[in-house]
Scaffold this motif. Structure first.
Motif, PDB file in Angstrom:
ATOM      1  N   CYS A  15       9.642   7.784   4.637  1.00  0.00           N
ATOM      2  CA  CYS A  15       8.968   6.486   4.669  1.00  0.00           C
ATOM      3  C   CYS A  15       8.412   6.170   3.290  1.00  0.00           C
ATOM      4  N   CYS A  17       6.680   3.275   2.657  1.00  0.00           N
ATOM      5  CA  CYS A  17       5.635   2.233   2.730  1.00  0.00           C
ATOM      6  C   CYS A  17       4.493   2.615   1.790  1.00  0.00           C
ATOM      7  N   CYS A  20       2.146   5.451   2.954  1.00  0.00           N
ATOM      8  CA  CYS A  20       2.758   6.790   2.871  1.00  0.00           C
ATOM      9  C   CYS A  20       2.939   7.215   1.421  1.00  0.00           C
ATOM     10  N   ARG A  57      -4.196   9.667  10.162  1.00  0.00           N
ATOM     11  CA  ARG A  57      -3.446  10.681   9.428  1.00  0.00           C
ATOM     12  C   ARG A  57      -4.229  11.984   9.419  1.00  0.00           C
TER      13      ARG A  57
HETATM   14 ZN   LIG Z   1       4.957   4.826   5.901  1.00  0.00          ZN
END
Ligand SMILES: [Zn+2]
Length: 114
Positions: A15, A17, A20, A57
């Motif tokens: 990922c 993004c 992330c 997270r």
């Molecule tokens: Zn992400």
């Protein structure tokens, strides 16, 4: 911090993004399993951070390792693939949110069977 997965785990998804990217320092390479097939064996150093309105997270608050992404509305937990003991038997199968990658990146190359 130790965990165990007792069921099936998905192949690895990268990922890109921005969340992330910033939490991992590059991109987040994660496998995933069902929450009820995931078990925390040693949790003393596990910290949680609410990273958005829909997920939190998990990280190790001793060494800083980025460990989990847990969405509120699914019965799954994503696990950073690099924290699994090898051999994992997994493959990297997909890249997501490529449009958010930083400008230093080349497009990641995946095997032909993607
Ligand atoms: Zn992400």
């Amino acid at each position: 911090m130790r965990y165990r997965v007792t069921g099936e785990i998905r192949d690895v998804v990268n990922c890109f993004c921005s969340q992330c990217r910033k939490t991992s320092g590059h991109h987040f390479a994660a496998t995933r399993c069902r929450r009820d097939q995931f078990e925390l064996i040693e949790r003393e150093t596990l910290g949680w951070y609410r990273s958005s309105g829909k997920a939190r997270r998990g990280f190790c608050n001793r060494c800083g390792s980025s460990l989990f992404w847990e969405p509120d509305d699914l019965d799954t937990i994503s696990i950073t693939a690099g924290t699994l003991d090898a051999p994992t038997g997994l493959k990297t199968v997909r890249n997501i949110y490529l449009e958010d990658m930083s400008d230093y990146h080349d497009i990641p190359v995946l095997s032909a069977n993607e």
